[in-house]
Design a protein around this motif. Structure first.
Motif, PDB file in Angstrom:
ATOM      1  N   ALA B 154       0.836  -1.205   0.000  1.00  0.00           N
ATOM      2  CA  ALA B 154       0.000   0.000   0.000  1.00  0.00           C
ATOM      3  C   ALA B 154       0.872   1.258   0.000  1.00  0.00           C
ATOM      4  CB  ALA B 154      -0.935   0.000   1.211  1.00  0.00           C
ATOM      5  N   ARG B 155       1.956   1.228   0.760  1.00  0.00           N
ATOM      6  CA  ARG B 155       2.888   2.357   0.739  1.00  0.00           C
ATOM      7  C   ARG B 155       3.476   2.531  -0.647  1.00  0.00           C
ATOM      8  NH1 ARG B 155       5.598   4.011   5.582  1.00  0.00           N
ATOM      9  NH2 ARG B 155       7.387   4.394   4.257  1.00  0.00           N
ATOM     10  N   PHE B 156       3.828   1.394  -1.244  1.00  0.00           N
ATOM     11  CA  PHE B 156       4.494   1.422  -2.546  1.00  0.00           C
ATOM     12  C   PHE B 156       3.552   1.928  -3.640  1.00  0.00           C
ATOM     13  CE2 PHE B 156       5.946  -0.976  -6.381  1.00  0.00           C
ATOM     14  CZ  PHE B 156       7.174  -0.359  -6.504  1.00  0.00           C
ATOM     15  N   SER B 157       2.298   1.507  -3.562  1.00  0.00           N
ATOM     16  CA  SER B 157       1.369   1.814  -4.647  1.00  0.00           C
ATOM     17  C   SER B 157       0.456   2.982  -4.311  1.00  0.00           C
ATOM     18  CB  SER B 157       0.516   0.574  -4.957  1.00  0.00           C
ATOM     19  OG  SER B 157      -0.281   0.266  -3.844  1.00  0.00           O
ATOM     20  N   ARG B 158       0.715   3.686  -3.229  1.00  0.00           N
ATOM     21  CA  ARG B 158      -0.148   4.784  -2.829  1.00  0.00           C
ATOM     22  C   ARG B 158      -0.273   5.809  -3.957  1.00  0.00           C
ATOM     23  NH1 ARG B 158      -0.164   9.697  -0.179  1.00  0.00           N
ATOM     24  NH2 ARG B 158       2.059   9.989   0.003  1.00  0.00           N
ATOM     25  N   PRO B 159      -1.509   6.163  -4.318  1.00  0.00           N
ATOM     26  CA  PRO B 159      -1.689   7.144  -5.391  1.00  0.00           C
ATOM     27  C   PRO B 159      -1.029   8.464  -4.986  1.00  0.00           C
ATOM     28  CG  PRO B 159      -3.787   6.126  -4.816  1.00  0.00           C
ATOM     29  CD  PRO B 159      -2.792   5.699  -3.786  1.00  0.00           C
ATOM     30  N   GLU B 160      -0.139   8.926  -5.802  1.00  0.00           N
ATOM     31  CA  GLU B 160       0.541  10.172  -5.512  1.00  0.00           C
ATOM     32  C   GLU B 160       0.581  11.021  -6.765  1.00  0.00           C
ATOM     33  OE1 GLU B 160       4.270  10.984  -2.860  1.00  0.00           O
ATOM     34  OE2 GLU B 160       4.130   8.834  -3.243  1.00  0.00           O
ATOM     35  N   ALA B 161       0.539  12.326  -6.582  1.00  0.00           N
ATOM     36  CA  ALA B 161       0.535  13.224  -7.731  1.00  0.00           C
ATOM     37  C   ALA B 161       1.947  13.516  -8.217  1.00  0.00           C
ATOM     38  CB  ALA B 161      -0.170  14.524  -7.365  1.00  0.00           C
ATOM     39  N   TYR B 162       2.953  13.413  -7.360  1.00  0.00           N
ATOM     40  CA  TYR B 162       4.335  13.728  -7.722  1.00  0.00           C
ATOM     41  C   TYR B 162       4.461  15.118  -8.318  1.00  0.00           C
ATOM     42  CZ  TYR B 162       5.101   8.737  -7.116  1.00  0.00           C
ATOM     43  OH  TYR B 162       5.154   7.475  -6.614  1.00  0.00           O
ATOM     44  N   ILE B 163       3.742  16.062  -7.713  1.00  0.00           N
ATOM     45  CA  ILE B 163       3.814  17.435  -8.209  1.00  0.00           C
ATOM     46  C   ILE B 163       4.920  18.172  -7.470  1.00  0.00           C
ATOM     47  CG2 ILE B 163       2.598  19.664  -8.164  1.00  0.00           C
ATOM     48  CD1 ILE B 163       0.036  18.110  -8.726  1.00  0.00           C
ATOM     49  N   ARG B 164       5.704  18.947  -8.227  1.00  0.00           N
ATOM     50  CA  ARG B 164       6.682  19.827  -7.627  1.00  0.00           C
ATOM     51  C   ARG B 164       6.202  21.252  -7.875  1.00  0.00           C
ATOM     52  NH1 ARG B 164      13.074  18.567  -8.500  1.00  0.00           N
ATOM     53  NH2 ARG B 164      12.410  16.499  -7.804  1.00  0.00           N
ATOM     54  N   PHE B 165       6.236  22.073  -6.846  1.00  0.00           N
ATOM     55  CA  PHE B 165       5.805  23.461  -6.967  1.00  0.00           C
ATOM     56  C   PHE B 165       7.031  24.361  -7.046  1.00  0.00           C
ATOM     57  CE2 PHE B 165       2.309  21.307  -4.859  1.00  0.00           C
ATOM     58  CZ  PHE B 165       1.187  21.847  -5.466  1.00  0.00           C
ATOM     59  N   SER B 166       6.890  25.482  -7.721  1.00  0.00           N
ATOM     60  CA  SER B 166       7.971  26.464  -7.726  1.00  0.00           C
ATOM     61  C   SER B 166       8.224  26.924  -6.293  1.00  0.00           C
ATOM     62  CB  SER B 166       7.601  27.657  -8.615  1.00  0.00           C
ATOM     63  OG  SER B 166       6.403  28.252  -8.166  1.00  0.00           O
ATOM     64  N   ASP B 167       9.487  27.277  -6.017  1.00  0.00           N
ATOM     65  CA  ASP B 167       9.830  27.660  -4.641  1.00  0.00           C
ATOM     66  C   ASP B 167       9.111  28.936  -4.215  1.00  0.00           C
ATOM     67  OD1 ASP B 167      11.479  25.509  -4.440  1.00  0.00           O
ATOM     68  OD2 ASP B 167      13.302  26.612  -4.902  1.00  0.00           O
ATOM     69  N   HIS B 168       8.862  29.802  -5.189  1.00  0.00           N
ATOM     70  CA  HIS B 168       8.255  31.081  -4.858  1.00  0.00           C
ATOM     71  C   HIS B 168       6.976  31.276  -5.652  1.00  0.00           C
ATOM     72  CE1 HIS B 168      12.549  31.523  -3.953  1.00  0.00           C
ATOM     73  NE2 HIS B 168      12.126  32.256  -2.946  1.00  0.00           N
ATOM     74  N   PHE B 169       6.124  32.159  -5.159  1.00  0.00           N
ATOM     75  CA  PHE B 169       5.052  32.638  -6.031  1.00  0.00           C
ATOM     76  C   PHE B 169       5.394  34.077  -6.412  1.00  0.00           C
ATOM     77  CE2 PHE B 169       2.310  35.506  -3.521  1.00  0.00           C
ATOM     78  CZ  PHE B 169       2.746  35.256  -2.227  1.00  0.00           C
ATOM     79  N   LEU B 170       4.904  34.464  -7.553  1.00  0.00           N
ATOM     80  CA  LEU B 170       5.306  35.750  -8.126  1.00  0.00           C
ATOM     81  C   LEU B 170       4.127  36.708  -8.149  1.00  0.00           C
ATOM     82  CD1 LEU B 170       7.196  34.511 -11.340  1.00  0.00           C
ATOM     83  CD2 LEU B 170       8.019  34.560  -8.975  1.00  0.00           C
TER      84      LEU B 170
END
Lengths: 321, 321, 321, 321
Positions: B154-170
């Motif tokens: 379950a840990r291995f197959s946990r649905p994840e988005a793998y999204i990376r966000f920019s460090d800052h907002f502009l």
């Protein structure tokens, strides 16, 4: 004020609750506090009324373990009897003496070693039939342990909301008037987002001399919140849109008000939709009280502490009017 | 411009974020960058606050492996002690000498061979009680490994988005005016479709001499895109519909703006809904910059390359007005 | 007619497709026929770009089996080397001679019997260290087979729509005018209900002297059907609401029209939502044809036969005007 | 009244049912009572028409068990043949004599002990090749039992609605007029919430001298109920909004009315969405009857009893007009 004033309001009673308007003359609770329904099914054979899957998932943990262990033991008894009945030469091994009871025990232990596929080999099958039976038993062992362990894991990982509700619902001051309120919090280390509440009120009235139950979907201050942090106080304003806008405490009591509540949310970390249901009956109403805060800042200011033991903390209010 | 100008705008503050308007005087971050909430639960016993399932799924991988291995070792110690206490004749085997420590080790190894159902048989149980214990141990082994391996998968197959966000907002130029912007991309070989963004702003203001937190659901240029290819720049135009339409850099700073972000999407290949949350605080704002492109054509023109190391690449802009 | 006539239509181009309006000057296909995107990720280390879970689920079956078998063999080699290095007395067994290579093979086979927990026992561990290693290996065996078999089953049971699309899309007569059409059918013994189609058109135009890509969400005759029986012909009428209402065949060709298609449905029997994507490019357009029926009654009248080999059967039409 | 009066009504026929208006001249039932469609796929090879996963999940339980046991036996036969062909020295063991048939049986039992990883060890592999084959077989055993046990558990835990429908649908008195009605109940210990019904009517008419089938989505008194307690009577009022508002019994018969029904709900306890489909044809209509209640209070007033054997109980009515 008479309860007959229910009719003619803006809010219309609804009929699609799945409950019958005349099924509850006896004053039963429609929904239990744990969200189950006080309903029993009859008229068809037991085995047609039972989903083994649902039963195994819902039974208490101890019952489940005993059931599974019972099945394991029963299978061993069945196969032990078969091996035993194949005669003293069917199993080879050095451990036990030749008395009948010890032969049976040897067969039993061989069976358990086969069913679990541990297969030490200090007892081993001899001859065609015994080998065939052992071959079938290890197959059955794998298949039945698949069901049993699957159920065990499914019970363990069942999506749950872990919501705790306040013991009472309140009639509390709200803006210029009053509101029905109850409070809820998650008690565990889960985090719910997109939390929705649905509150249906049942009120028992006499219309045209006949006892009947009317149902209302109550309008809420917020029917959805983004994230369930410390707690959520669900509020139904007793304003002109409420079917109970001019109800007194006596009206609620006489009408045996029941609030039926469904909470649905999204488990933030595991992408499950979870649902929990409960209800409040009129005896669980506190008329004239408000909830006290149930959080505090940690000393270093880094955390907010949810004080779950204060979920039920209220203070009495006296109405200005 | 004073922050009091927040009131009287078109956009109405909202109250259904699950955060309290007065819980954050200390200036904590409401949501951490990893999407968790700075909240601790108190007031009820530890075991009522813990969902073992959630804990096992959320703990770091190394902790999980150590926990599981610890349970495995503990079970072996418990059963080894039982076998040992049944006396020197309870186990038959040829490997180890008769010293007490070696007898204990033999019991330990027999236990591990039983728990994992490997059952070599070079050590084997003798007598009724030992056989019964071994039979129970192999049963417990199958059941507990079912939980443990289920959790592991379950840990291995946990649905994840793998999204990376920019460090800052502009705060960047947008059409004739300005806009709040941040950028996100999936870093892994997953493909998200029907991607939705929800941005809630928290701003700390003083009303009637009292510090309070106001929340706004920000209108986005697009709140949903069909498919997340290279990246997505989420844009909140600072136009007349924004609660921050005439905010200066100083206003954002003084109000300690926090953006709370939820991204929800559909994993194209595996039919899972995935969700990821994060937040930006005012210190993570860059006022007057725009994002640079983060893609290039491959030389043969067949592929588009997403340049993930350029997720944070911006250029400074000088405002015309 | 010039393509500039795209602007000023009722239908507005959309910008939320996740594709960039200027990323495709090279004439690449935006979405491949199998629904994947022609996108490669760069700029961050390989291991950050890879979700092992997604990779294992998407690789071809043969690769998967080889990968798994490779891991199994590698683990055996690692543990065989450990047992071997513990010296000739670490394993007891009768099968193989004493040459180094045969000792290594014996260690290898002992390892595989431990990893799979088959544990015949004709080779068995001797001494403290070997027993500890074997105990750890059987633990690792159970844990890693849990992952591998979980993946294997997940690949096998992955919700799939099994939709086959017609090779071409047509410009066909429709009511008094024309329409874009393509056809789809499920090829397997699954039954889809609540089937939704979403068609986005990409068209490459030159605006103000600059090549740009415009996107349109196409209105469909039906965007949802209750049940996918024999087949479904998805139809976009080229009427006054279409961005392509007065396009000629040449306009489509010059604009390098691409249709990007998402089908989402509910698997009737197994309560899964399934999604499948594909695209058509202008070279896959047939201008002036209509689909022929692809069903027939069975002789006894009891069944309808879906003739899947006729999915692509069309007849040429000549336009009346 | 002629059926031609269908046209010109308020309610518009729909075309997005996935059924063809001219595919059913032969009078087949469009949907079977168990919700499946009377459709067979042809024209492509068998293996392209079959999803093994769907087939294994849908086949009757006995077939499934026989199939799995057949695979288990076949694998044993294959590997037994390999071991046998490796010669009399490939396996070591004491159980069976040296006749060819007994050697083969020994190989077969060794195979089954390897495949299930029971590995008693009283038969053990000798030599390089045999050990390699056994190592591969135990690997194959684990992998294939993963599929088989996964399927077995998936069949067992498949989300199901367990809805039972009344045998007939009625044309019953409703308010001042009439309505089409059918009744449903869950028979098992599952509890459904947010239950939705969708009813599509198919009616066969002759238009312009050509037999055609028209489809209507029927308006329901309630298309959704909160909770499915005892039972739900789904009602389509035959009022001025119905396509059948002035239909006589003869019109329904002549038009061979078919009601196609989809029920979708949320399993309260296990957070699954479940769906069930069925249909009624004109022969299953009872014109002029109403359903009798199917519940009673328990004697102690604590429970409501759902009387599932009364699901079909109706009483005849005579129309006042």
């Amino acid at each position: 004020m008479s309860r007959a004033s229910l009719s003619g309001k803006k809010s219309k009673s609804i009929d699609n609750t799945g409950f019958s308007p005349n099924s509850d003359a006896a004053g039963r609770r429609l929904i239990n506090r744990d969200g189950t329904v006080s309903l029993r099914k009859k008229g068809i054979p037991f085995y047609e009324r039972i989903s083994i899957y649902h039963s195994l998932l819902r039974m208490p943990r101890l019952y489940f373990i005993l059931t599974v262990f019972g099945i394991y033991t029963s299978l061993n008894i069945i196969f032990a009897t078969i091996y035993f009945s194949l005669g003293p030469d069917s199993l080879e091994g050095t451990l036990l003496a030749d008395s009948l009871s010890e032969r049976y025990l040897q067969a039993f232990f061989f069976s358990s070693q086969t069913l679990t596929t541990v297969g030490y080999g200090h007892i081993s099958p001899v001859g065609f039939v015994t080998n065939v039976v052992a071959s079938i038993e290890s197959f059955i062992g794998i298949m039945s342990f698949a069901l049993v362990t699957g159920m065990f894991y499914a019970r363990f990982s069942r999506p749950e909301a872990y919501i705790r509700f306040s013991d009472h619902f309140l009639v509390a001051p709200y803006r210029e008037g009053k509101a029905l309120m109850f409070r809820l919090a998650t008690t565990k280390n889960n985090h719910l987002t997109d939390v929705e509440a649905e509150v249906t009120a049942a009120i028992h009235v006499t219309e045209h001399g006949k006892a009947t139950t009317k149902f209302y979907q109550l309008a809420l201050e917020f029917s959805k919140i983004n994230s369930l942090g410390v707690s959520w106080t669900v509020v139904h304003p007793l304003d002109e849109n409420s079917p109970f806008s001019d109800f007194t405490q006596q009206d609620f009591t006489a009408g045996r008000l029941e609030l039926m509540i469904t909470i649905r949310a999204f488990d933030d970390h595991f992408s499950n939709t979870v649902q929990q249901r409960t209800s409040y009956i009129q005896q669980e109403m506190v008329y004239g009280a408000r909830f006290l805060p149930m959080y505090e800042q940690s000393k270093d200011g880094k955390y907010l502490h949810a004080l779950l033991d204060k979920l039920n903390d209220t203070e009495t209010v006296t109405w200005q009017h």
